[in-house]
Write a protein that holds these residues in place. Sequence first.
Motif, PDB file in Angstrom:
ATOM      1  N   PHE A  14      41.637  45.080  35.765  1.00  0.00           N
ATOM      2  CA  PHE A  14      42.648  45.557  36.834  1.00  0.00           C
ATOM      3  C   PHE A  14      44.068  45.962  36.150  1.00  0.00           C
ATOM      4  O   PHE A  14      44.672  46.294  36.918  1.00  0.00           O
ATOM      5  CB  PHE A  14      42.600  44.658  37.978  1.00  0.00           C
ATOM      6  N   GLY A  15      44.494  45.419  35.034  1.00  0.00           N
ATOM      7  CA  GLY A  15      45.815  45.576  34.422  1.00  0.00           C
ATOM      8  C   GLY A  15      46.873  44.814  35.124  1.00  0.00           C
ATOM      9  O   GLY A  15      47.997  44.946  34.817  1.00  0.00           O
ATOM     10  N   GLN A  16      46.437  43.630  35.890  1.00  0.00           N
ATOM     11  CA  GLN A  16      47.298  42.683  36.355  1.00  0.00           C
ATOM     12  C   GLN A  16      46.775  41.360  36.551  1.00  0.00           C
ATOM     13  O   GLN A  16      45.527  41.431  36.810  1.00  0.00           O
ATOM     14  CB  GLN A  16      48.030  43.093  37.574  1.00  0.00           C
ATOM     15  N   PRO A  17      47.524  40.463  36.603  1.00  0.00           N
ATOM     16  CA  PRO A  17      47.002  38.983  36.610  1.00  0.00           C
ATOM     17  C   PRO A  17      46.626  38.563  38.198  1.00  0.00           C
ATOM     18  O   PRO A  17      47.233  39.070  39.083  1.00  0.00           O
ATOM     19  CB  PRO A  17      47.758  38.038  35.949  1.00  0.00           C
ATOM     20  N   LEU A  18      45.550  37.590  38.222  1.00  0.00           N
ATOM     21  CA  LEU A  18      45.705  36.886  39.338  1.00  0.00           C
ATOM     22  C   LEU A  18      46.734  36.025  39.750  1.00  0.00           C
ATOM     23  O   LEU A  18      47.042  35.333  38.986  1.00  0.00           O
ATOM     24  CB  LEU A  18      44.233  36.259  39.430  1.00  0.00           C
ATOM     25  N   SER A  19      47.217  35.886  40.994  1.00  0.00           N
ATOM     26  CA  SER A  19      48.188  34.927  41.362  1.00  0.00           C
ATOM     27  C   SER A  19      47.418  33.837  42.458  1.00  0.00           C
ATOM     28  O   SER A  19      46.871  34.609  43.640  1.00  0.00           O
ATOM     29  CB  SER A  19      49.387  35.620  42.108  1.00  0.00           C
ATOM     30  N   PHE A  20      47.385  32.849  42.170  1.00  0.00           N
ATOM     31  CA  PHE A  20      46.479  31.782  42.773  1.00  0.00           C
ATOM     32  C   PHE A  20      47.304  31.186  43.935  1.00  0.00           C
ATOM     33  O   PHE A  20      48.509  30.579  43.915  1.00  0.00           O
ATOM     34  CB  PHE A  20      45.869  30.761  41.991  1.00  0.00           C
TER      35      PHE A  20
END
Length: 268
Positions: A14-20
């Motif tokens: 997706f080209g962006q990180p997951l933020s948890f």
Amino acid sequence: MQARLIEQAFGKEFGQPLSFVYKPGAGGAIGATELASTEADGYTIAVYTFPLIAMNAVNGTGQYDVDDFDYLAASASDPIVLVTRKKSDYTTFDELKAAVTEAPGRLSIGAVESFGPSHLAALWAKDQGLDVNVVPFPGGAKGLAAVQGGHVDALFAPLGALLTAGDSLNYLASATSERLPDMPTLADKGYDVQSVASRIWIAPAGLPDDVRVRLKDGLRNIYADESVQQKNAEAGQVVSYEDGDQLKAMIDRFTPLAKTMIEKYGDQ
């Protein structure tokens, strides 16, 4: 855990990180309740567990309806297993069953959630003649501590929740259709009990069509990746991908059964 397992692959796809953002409590119902009222823009999604998503909606633990979500994918399954501590007198299922037969209602079997897959496995086994006291615990850590400390005689739990236990447990049986390594199935022992913790991806209902399609396609690509499948296997989970439409159909089929089970087992 499931989101952590695909963190790197998600960023690549997706080209962006997951933020948890962790929302523990009530078997995931607190987080799901909050998600249901979140803006449906595709930037907030969640991992939940089936059948808990339906059970918590029916029993009122979650303040949501199963139709409050868009269903993106069922990604992995965590098999439910029955264990005892290493020092237990019951190192095989046959030994446990013999003790139950000799003293019905004396032994206790724990589960790591209320009306989730491990609890249901215990209740179904009891319903089929395994006369034990069923004790649900609020989470895997407390359930594991209880069986290791001898506070319950045995424990039903997802296999992935037991990986930290090392060799401190005896694995008596699995609630699966096929045998896992080094243990029989409950069906082998005369109990028609199958239960898994299915990890599912959901979003607030009402996603724009293009966003929903992109998320579903991206998750499908991620779980087709062999490295993701390997990471899941190492965590005791098996990638068993199902499309969001298939997942929603499964939940719709299960929800009437959930209502029946709450009526039958609500006080256990």
